[in-house]
Write a protein that holds these residues in place. Sequence first.
Motif, short mmCIF file in Angstrom:
data_model
loop_
_atom_site.label_atom_id
_atom_site.label_comp_id
_atom_site.label_asym_id
_atom_site.label_seq_id
_atom_site.Cartn_x
_atom_site.Cartn_y
_atom_site.Cartn_z
N GLU A 137 0.85 -1.18 0.00
CA GLU A 137 0.00 0.00 0.00
C GLU A 137 0.88 1.23 0.00
N ALA A 138 0.46 2.28 -0.72
CA ALA A 138 1.24 3.51 -0.77
C ALA A 138 0.32 4.72 -0.76
N TYR A 139 0.80 5.77 -0.12
CA TYR A 139 0.07 7.04 -0.05
C TYR A 139 0.99 8.18 -0.46
N VAL A 140 0.42 9.18 -1.11
CA VAL A 140 1.07 10.47 -1.30
C VAL A 140 0.30 11.46 -0.45
N ASP A 141 0.94 11.95 0.60
CA ASP A 141 0.24 12.71 1.63
C ASP A 141 -0.97 11.90 2.10
N ASP A 142 -2.20 12.40 1.91
CA ASP A 142 -3.38 11.66 2.37
C ASP A 142 -4.09 10.93 1.24
N THR A 143 -3.51 10.94 0.04
CA THR A 143 -4.14 10.31 -1.11
C THR A 143 -3.58 8.91 -1.32
N LYS A 144 -4.48 7.91 -1.38
CA LYS A 144 -4.03 6.54 -1.61
C LYS A 144 -3.55 6.39 -3.05
N LEU A 145 -2.32 5.93 -3.21
CA LEU A 145 -1.77 5.70 -4.55
C LEU A 145 -2.18 4.32 -5.05
N PHE A 146 -2.09 3.32 -4.18
CA PHE A 146 -2.58 1.98 -4.51
C PHE A 146 -2.68 1.16 -3.25
N SER A 147 -3.44 0.10 -3.34
CA SER A 147 -3.53 -0.91 -2.28
C SER A 147 -3.74 -2.24 -2.98
N GLY A 148 -2.85 -3.21 -2.74
CA GLY A 148 -2.93 -4.48 -3.42
C GLY A 148 -1.61 -4.81 -4.09
N SER A 149 -1.68 -5.25 -5.36
CA SER A 149 -0.48 -5.62 -6.10
C SER A 149 -0.37 -4.81 -7.39
N VAL A 150 0.82 -4.26 -7.63
CA VAL A 150 1.07 -3.48 -8.84
C VAL A 150 2.45 -3.83 -9.37
N ALA A 151 2.74 -3.37 -10.57
CA ALA A 151 4.07 -3.62 -11.14
C ALA A 151 5.14 -2.86 -10.37
N GLY A 152 4.83 -1.62 -9.98
CA GLY A 152 5.81 -0.83 -9.25
C GLY A 152 5.31 0.58 -9.02
N VAL A 153 6.16 1.38 -8.40
CA VAL A 153 5.85 2.77 -8.11
C VAL A 153 7.06 3.62 -8.51
N GLU A 154 6.80 4.76 -9.13
CA GLU A 154 7.85 5.70 -9.49
C GLU A 154 7.64 7.00 -8.73
N VAL A 155 8.71 7.54 -8.15
CA VAL A 155 8.68 8.80 -7.43
C VAL A 155 9.63 9.77 -8.13
N VAL A 156 9.14 10.99 -8.38
CA VAL A 156 9.91 11.97 -9.14
C VAL A 156 9.89 13.31 -8.39
N PRO A 157 11.06 13.96 -8.24
CA PRO A 157 11.07 15.31 -7.67
C PRO A 157 10.43 16.30 -8.65
N THR A 158 9.92 17.39 -8.14
CA THR A 158 9.40 18.46 -9.00
C THR A 158 10.09 19.77 -8.64
N PRO A 159 10.27 20.65 -9.61
CA PRO A 159 10.94 21.92 -9.32
C PRO A 159 10.09 22.89 -8.51
N ASP A 160 8.80 22.60 -8.39
CA ASP A 160 7.88 23.47 -7.66
C ASP A 160 7.28 22.71 -6.49
N MET A 161 6.71 23.45 -5.56
CA MET A 161 6.02 22.84 -4.44
C MET A 161 4.78 22.09 -4.95
N PRO A 162 4.36 21.01 -4.27
CA PRO A 162 4.83 20.57 -2.95
C PRO A 162 6.14 19.80 -2.94
N GLY A 163 6.71 19.44 -4.10
CA GLY A 163 8.05 18.88 -4.09
C GLY A 163 8.25 17.55 -4.79
N LEU A 164 7.20 16.71 -4.84
CA LEU A 164 7.36 15.42 -5.54
C LEU A 164 6.03 15.00 -6.14
#
Length: 221
Positions: A137-164
Amino acid sequence: MTPFVLQCGNPLIPISLTDVPLTAASTVPTNDECDILFSAIGNSIDPRIIVLGDDSSLAAVLTRLMRTERLHFEIAFVPEAATAAGHIYRLGTGSRAAKVAMTGTATPLPLIRDDAGKAVVGNAVLIGSPGAELEGEAYVDDTKLFSGSVAGVEVVPTPDMPGLKARVTGRRRFFKARWVAGRAMQLGAHAATLTRDGVPGDREVKRSTFYRHDREWLLVR
């Protein structure tokens, strides 16, 4: 501004940087190699580190600056070829990037790190054990990204807020590959393999968090 070049691996040195003091390092600079550079910088006024290398080179230098409380140093990035970080921050390559490194202006940006204290400049990818999907299971702040089984997750920085931003990778009918922006991404999994800026982790993890550091970094653009 006082420039210093850190040559990571064996990239070509653009002509405009040939007269700048140079320190050689591994493709992924070690702590000792970064400290040699810092010794060369000494008490120089307004130091600017020009990193010749790839995303892993830049991330290693930024990690060391963060851990040694030197985030007031300006950083310029001169990759030989296009990279994920170069795309995110709209940087050039080779001689074009070298010109910007010498003439550009440093601007503060969100610094994205993980719970192991390592900076990420291009992307981080989390997948399951070899031959298995990423289950958890994964969350971005309070938003659920997924729950269960997935191929993977990618995280990327951003030049502006909030940051990723983060997204689920792979294609499945019941998952939309949408980006979710936030200050932090938290993952809990049975087993996850982590790769930061192209560098694989040395062990599987059950938890991983990426978040915006409390200080910004200075990138020349």
